[in-house]
Scaffold this motif. Structure first.
Motif, PDB file in Angstrom:
ATOM      1  N   ALA A 230       0.818  -1.211   0.000  1.00 54.05           N
ATOM      2  CA  ALA A 230       0.000   0.000   0.000  1.00 54.05           C
ATOM      3  C   ALA A 230       0.855   1.265   0.000  1.00 54.05           C
ATOM      4  O   ALA A 230       0.360   2.338   0.334  1.00 54.05           O
ATOM      5  CB  ALA A 230      -0.923  -0.010   1.218  1.00 54.05           C
ATOM      6  N   LEU A 231       2.109   1.151  -0.395  1.00 60.02           N
ATOM      7  CA  LEU A 231       2.979   2.310  -0.306  1.00 60.02           C
ATOM      8  C   LEU A 231       2.551   3.416  -1.273  1.00 60.02           C
ATOM      9  O   LEU A 231       1.983   3.158  -2.348  1.00 60.02           O
ATOM     10  CB  LEU A 231       4.432   1.922  -0.563  1.00 60.02           C
ATOM     11  CG  LEU A 231       4.900   1.674  -2.007  1.00 60.02           C
ATOM     12  CD1 LEU A 231       6.412   1.756  -2.061  1.00 60.02           C
ATOM     13  CD2 LEU A 231       4.478   0.286  -2.479  1.00 60.02           C
ATOM     14  N   ARG A 232       2.830   4.645  -0.862  1.00 55.05           N
ATOM     15  CA  ARG A 232       2.466   5.818  -1.654  1.00 55.05           C
ATOM     16  C   ARG A 232       3.675   6.602  -2.137  1.00 55.05           C
ATOM     17  O   ARG A 232       3.524   7.522  -2.944  1.00 55.05           O
ATOM     18  CB  ARG A 232       1.554   6.741  -0.836  1.00 55.05           C
ATOM     19  CG  ARG A 232       0.224   6.086  -0.462  1.00 55.05           C
ATOM     20  CD  ARG A 232      -0.672   7.048   0.287  1.00 55.05           C
ATOM     21  NE  ARG A 232      -1.947   6.425   0.647  1.00 55.05           N
ATOM     22  CZ  ARG A 232      -2.910   7.050   1.333  1.00 55.05           C
ATOM     23  NH1 ARG A 232      -2.717   8.307   1.750  1.00 55.05           N
ATOM     24  NH2 ARG A 232      -4.037   6.428   1.617  1.00 55.05           N
ATOM     25  N   THR A 233       4.842   6.287  -1.633  1.00 56.01           N
ATOM     26  CA  THR A 233       6.045   6.955  -2.123  1.00 56.01           C
ATOM     27  C   THR A 233       6.244   6.592  -3.588  1.00 56.01           C
ATOM     28  O   THR A 233       6.177   5.424  -3.956  1.00 56.01           O
ATOM     29  CB  THR A 233       7.279   6.537  -1.298  1.00 56.01           C
ATOM     30  OG1 THR A 233       7.070   6.902   0.062  1.00 56.01           O
ATOM     31  CG2 THR A 233       8.540   7.204  -1.816  1.00 56.01           C
ATOM     32  N   THR A 234       6.479   7.596  -4.411  1.00 52.02           N
ATOM     33  CA  THR A 234       6.568   7.364  -5.855  1.00 52.02           C
ATOM     34  C   THR A 234       7.981   7.616  -6.377  1.00 52.02           C
ATOM     35  O   THR A 234       8.742   8.398  -5.809  1.00 52.02           O
ATOM     36  CB  THR A 234       5.599   8.290  -6.610  1.00 52.02           C
ATOM     37  OG1 THR A 234       5.909   9.668  -6.303  1.00 52.02           O
ATOM     38  CG2 THR A 234       4.157   7.993  -6.213  1.00 52.02           C
ATOM     39  N   ALA A 235       8.300   6.920  -7.462  1.00 49.88           N
ATOM     40  CA  ALA A 235       9.567   7.101  -8.179  1.00 49.88           C
ATOM     41  C   ALA A 235       9.217   7.383  -9.636  1.00 49.88           C
ATOM     42  O   ALA A 235       8.775   6.496 -10.361  1.00 49.88           O
ATOM     43  CB  ALA A 235      10.427   5.853  -8.053  1.00 49.88           C
ATOM     44  N   THR A 236       9.403   8.629 -10.034  1.00 58.15           N
ATOM     45  CA  THR A 236       9.050   9.054 -11.386  1.00 58.15           C
ATOM     46  C   THR A 236      10.299   9.114 -12.254  1.00 58.15           C
ATOM     47  O   THR A 236      11.262   9.808 -11.903  1.00 58.15           O
ATOM     48  CB  THR A 236       8.388  10.441 -11.359  1.00 58.15           C
ATOM     49  OG1 THR A 236       7.250  10.400 -10.479  1.00 58.15           O
ATOM     50  CG2 THR A 236       7.947  10.860 -12.755  1.00 58.15           C
ATOM     51  N   PRO A 237      10.330   8.395 -13.372  1.00 59.86           N
ATOM     52  CA  PRO A 237      11.518   8.421 -14.242  1.00 59.86           C
ATOM     53  C   PRO A 237      11.773   9.813 -14.809  1.00 59.86           C
ATOM     54  O   PRO A 237      10.846  10.504 -15.246  1.00 59.86           O
ATOM     55  CB  PRO A 237      11.159   7.435 -15.366  1.00 59.86           C
ATOM     56  CG  PRO A 237      10.089   6.575 -14.788  1.00 59.86           C
ATOM     57  CD  PRO A 237       9.311   7.446 -13.870  1.00 59.86           C
ATOM     58  N   VAL A 238      13.029  10.226 -14.761  1.00 59.62           N
ATOM     59  CA  VAL A 238      13.490  11.472 -15.388  1.00 59.62           C
ATOM     60  C   VAL A 238      14.817  11.157 -16.070  1.00 59.62           C
ATOM     61  O   VAL A 238      15.356  10.055 -15.932  1.00 59.62           O
ATOM     62  CB  VAL A 238      13.673  12.599 -14.339  1.00 59.62           C
ATOM     63  CG1 VAL A 238      12.349  12.974 -13.687  1.00 59.62           C
ATOM     64  CG2 VAL A 238      14.695  12.194 -13.270  1.00 59.62           C
ATOM     65  N   GLU A 239      15.333  12.085 -16.781  1.00 57.07           N
ATOM     66  CA  GLU A 239      16.598  11.848 -17.463  1.00 57.07           C
ATOM     67  C   GLU A 239      17.702  11.506 -16.459  1.00 57.07           C
ATOM     68  O   GLU A 239      17.953  12.245 -15.511  1.00 57.07           O
ATOM     69  CB  GLU A 239      17.005  13.086 -18.268  1.00 57.07           C
ATOM     70  CG  GLU A 239      18.262  12.864 -19.097  1.00 57.07           C
ATOM     71  CD  GLU A 239      18.627  14.086 -19.942  1.00 57.07           C
ATOM     72  OE1 GLU A 239      19.699  14.060 -20.557  1.00 57.07           O
ATOM     73  OE2 GLU A 239      17.827  15.040 -19.962  1.00 57.07           O
ATOM     74  N   GLY A 240      18.308  10.344 -16.639  1.00 60.22           N
ATOM     75  CA  GLY A 240      19.421   9.926 -15.794  1.00 60.22           C
ATOM     76  C   GLY A 240      19.032   9.229 -14.517  1.00 60.22           C
ATOM     77  O   GLY A 240      19.900   8.786 -13.766  1.00 60.22           O
ATOM     78  N   GLY A 241      17.726   9.130 -14.231  1.00 61.56           N
ATOM     79  CA  GLY A 241      17.334   8.484 -12.986  1.00 61.56           C
ATOM     80  C   GLY A 241      15.873   8.650 -12.657  1.00 61.56           C
ATOM     81  O   GLY A 241      15.003   8.545 -13.527  1.00 61.56           O
ATOM     82  N   TYR A 242      15.591   8.964 -11.375  1.00 63.54           N
ATOM     83  CA  TYR A 242      14.224   9.056 -10.878  1.00 63.54           C
ATOM     84  C   TYR A 242      14.103  10.225  -9.908  1.00 63.54           C
ATOM     85  O   TYR A 242      15.086  10.653  -9.302  1.00 63.54           O
ATOM     86  CB  TYR A 242      13.837   7.768 -10.134  1.00 63.54           C
ATOM     87  CG  TYR A 242      13.830   6.521 -10.973  1.00 63.54           C
ATOM     88  CD1 TYR A 242      12.643   6.007 -11.491  1.00 63.54           C
ATOM     89  CD2 TYR A 242      15.023   5.840 -11.247  1.00 63.54           C
ATOM     90  CE1 TYR A 242      12.636   4.843 -12.260  1.00 63.54           C
ATOM     91  CE2 TYR A 242      15.024   4.675 -12.012  1.00 63.54           C
ATOM     92  CZ  TYR A 242      13.823   4.194 -12.513  1.00 63.54           C
ATOM     93  OH  TYR A 242      13.826   3.057 -13.279  1.00 63.54           O
ATOM     94  N   ARG A 243      12.862  10.711  -9.760  1.00 63.76           N
ATOM     95  CA  ARG A 243      12.528  11.678  -8.723  1.00 63.76           C
ATOM     96  C   ARG A 243      11.613  10.983  -7.726  1.00 63.76           C
ATOM     97  O   ARG A 243      10.560  10.463  -8.085  1.00 63.76           O
ATOM     98  CB  ARG A 243      11.816  12.896  -9.308  1.00 63.76           C
ATOM     99  CG  ARG A 243      12.670  13.781 -10.194  1.00 63.76           C
ATOM    100  CD  ARG A 243      13.581  14.675  -9.364  1.00 63.76           C
ATOM    101  NE  ARG A 243      14.434  15.519 -10.232  1.00 63.76           N
ATOM    102  CZ  ARG A 243      15.379  16.322  -9.762  1.00 63.76           C
ATOM    103  NH1 ARG A 243      15.592  16.399  -8.449  1.00 63.76           N
ATOM    104  NH2 ARG A 243      16.118  17.032 -10.585  1.00 63.76           N
TER     105      ARG A 243
END
Length: 547
Positions: A139-152
């Motif tokens: 149920a986690l809500r922490t997100t990892a959004t792909p960006v150039e070179g990695g994630y936010r």
């Protein structure tokens, strides 16, 4: 297969731990830190530095460590918990925090991060739990959004051991491909820690929330370099990590019990030491020692199997943690009572131990989560084997030497099979509470078998070299007989209670094979065995080295 440390090295490590902590944390300083809710970060870092190097026992040899196995880790964790459970939590958090890398990282990631733990003694944290999700990692809500070179990364983590002192942290976040672990370094922009929690216990550990505000993480810090593996990687280590928390419960409970034993030798009431009074020893000491040793038997058996490469053993880890944490918490509570008014004061330390050991029933899966985990797995085993799973275990246990109480342990397992079958026939596991109570009964039944096997191994001299040997074969056999009686009675009576309690009609379900009357008769000789164990604990009978 993991061979781990040799016995001499393990013994030296255990001795060195005791000497180091005694010098670094005398009782006066320990109580001050507890009062002020301060983690002795300097001591934690010294323990993971050149002065002691405790971290080396947990790191594989190829990455600069000593390659300790699960059995070594259990012995070290038990020793740490006896010294101070908050300190133990701070040390162990590094190995919990780096487990996603150990079990799911690329070779390059392992060399980089595990190598730094071994060589630099850096501290890690495990960033999984969230404010709204609790133990439900899905149920986690922490997100990892792909960006150039990695994630936010964006989100919040809660109850993180070493949260504000760790040099790096493995954080679980939801990437497009599913839950994934990322390694974040302290000081990364947007990655901050809250003020440490004001906790009920383990106040010598650092526990803090973590905030992730648009934190950039390089793609190379995605554990395993593949998204969506996070929950699998977490599941792969539950058997091991819960075994270590089981060792914490075991160590905390035994430390409390030993303090009560020492106190009762000197405390005189009505003209005689408390240690001579059956009403004291048989209520406040003996039953708790027995439950702790039942938990130890299951811990050691599971550790051997983990080191033999039998898999993650998540259910066995859950049983071990459930047994040891509940036993440790109860032993510490009894130790306060055993000290009378003194137990309610801080200088005698049992009050602190009770506050500390309480967390073992909560972190790394609450007792209720563990009951559900145990029940669901063994319920599936019951169905797959058409009701023979625990009956087969009973037959195996029944073949052990009679002096171990094997027949009574087998009776407990047979009764367990009957309770499970009654639940199946009545479709009673639709009641969540019935399912949880089955988890407790399963833990007791399987522990009775495990303890009987341990007692049998002690009798024939085949205990593992690194096994705890506080009790000799004859004393351990008495411990096994006492626990087997408790398990048989508990399963027969409480099993009947919940099966009948879940039945709403006048038609009572069948109880073929429950054998409650046999469980009652099996109690014969209980007081004599409790007398014997009390004599061993107080040095009135020397059974420690008997063949």
């Amino acid at each position: 297969m993991t061979s781990g440390l040799d016995l001499g090295t393990l013994d030296l490590m255990l001795e060195a731990l005791g000497d180091f902590v005694a010098a670094a944390l005398p009782v006066e300083r320990m109580l001050e830190l507890d009062r002020d809710d301060l983690c002795p970060e300097d001591t934690v870092r010294q323990m993971c530095g050149d002065e002691l190097g405790v971290q080396l026992a947990f790191v594989p040899e190829q990455y600069g460590g000593m390659g300790g196995g699960a059995f070594d880790s259990y012995r070290i964790c038990e020793r740490l918990a006896r010294l101070d459970l908050g300190l133990a939590t701070s040390v162990f958090a590094t190995f919990l925090g780096s487990d996603p890398i150990l079990f799911g990282g690329t070779e390059e990631q392992k060399e980089r991060w595990l190598g730094r733990i071994a060589k630099e003694g850096i501290l890690f944290a495990y960033g999984a739990t969230e404010p709204e999700a609790g133990s439900d990692l899905g149920a986690l809500r922490t997100t990892a959004t792909p960006v150039e070179g990695g994630y936010r990364l964006n989100g919040r983590k809660q109850w993180i051991s070493n949260g504000s002192i760790a040099d790096a942290c493995c954080v679980l976040a939801l990437a497009p491909g599913g839950p994934s672990w990322f390694v974040l370094e302290r000081g990364t922009e947007g990655f901050t820690a809250a003020v440490p929690e004001d906790k009920h216990g383990i106040r010598l550990s650092n526990t803090a929330a973590l905030y992730l505000d648009d934190v950039f993480v390089p793609a190379e810090n995605l554990v395993g370099l593949t998204e969506g593996k996070g929950l699998t990687q977490a599941q792969n280590v539950f058997g091991y990590t819960r075994l270590m928390v089981a060792a914490f419960g075991l160590g905390g409970g035994w430390e409390a019990a030993d303090r009560a034993i020492r106190y009762s030798l000197d405390r005189v009431q009505a003209g005689a030491p408390l240690a001579t009074k059956q009403g004291y020893t048989h209520k406040l000491i003996v039953p708790h020692v027995v439950r702790l040793e039942a938990a130890r038997a299951f811990i050691e058996e599971t550790a051997v199997r983990l080191d033999a490469g039998e898999g993650s053993l998540n259910t066995e880890g859950a049983i071990a943690k459930y047994l040891a944490s509940e036993a440790g918490n109860a032993a510490a509570e009894a130790a306060i009572q055993a000290h009378g008014g003194y137990g309610f004061t801080k200088p005698y330390l049992v009050e602190k131990i009770k506050r500390d050991v309480r967390i073992t029933t909560i972190y790394e899966g609450t007792s209720e989560i563990l009951e559900m985990t145990i029940a669901r797995d063994r319920w599936q085993q019951h169905l797959k084997t058409r009701g023979t799973y625990h009956a087969d275990l009973a037959r195996q246990v029944a073949a052990l030497p009679s002096e171990t109480g094997a027949a009574i342990a087998a009776l407990a397992l047979d009764s367990l099979a009957a309770v499970m079958e009654a639940c199946r026939a009545g479709r009673l596991t639709r009641n969540q509470h019935v399912l949880l109570r089955l988890g407790e009964l399963i833990a007791y039944g399987e522990a009775a078998g495990s303890l009987a096997r341990r007692a049998a191994a002690a009798l024939d001299g085949t205990l593992p070299d690194k096994a705890d040997r506080r009790f000799g074969p004859a004393a351990l056999a008495a411990v096994s007989r006492i626990f087997a009686r408790e398990a048989a009675m508990k399963i027969a009576e409480e099993g009947a209670r919940w099966v009948l309690g879940a039945t709403s009609t006048d038609d009572a379900p069948a109880f073929d094979g429950l054998r409650a009357h046999e469980a009652h008769l099996a109690q014969r000789g209980l007081l004599a065995d409790m007398d014997l164990l009390a004599d061993v604990l107080y040095g009135r009978a020397d059974l420690k080295d008997s063949p």
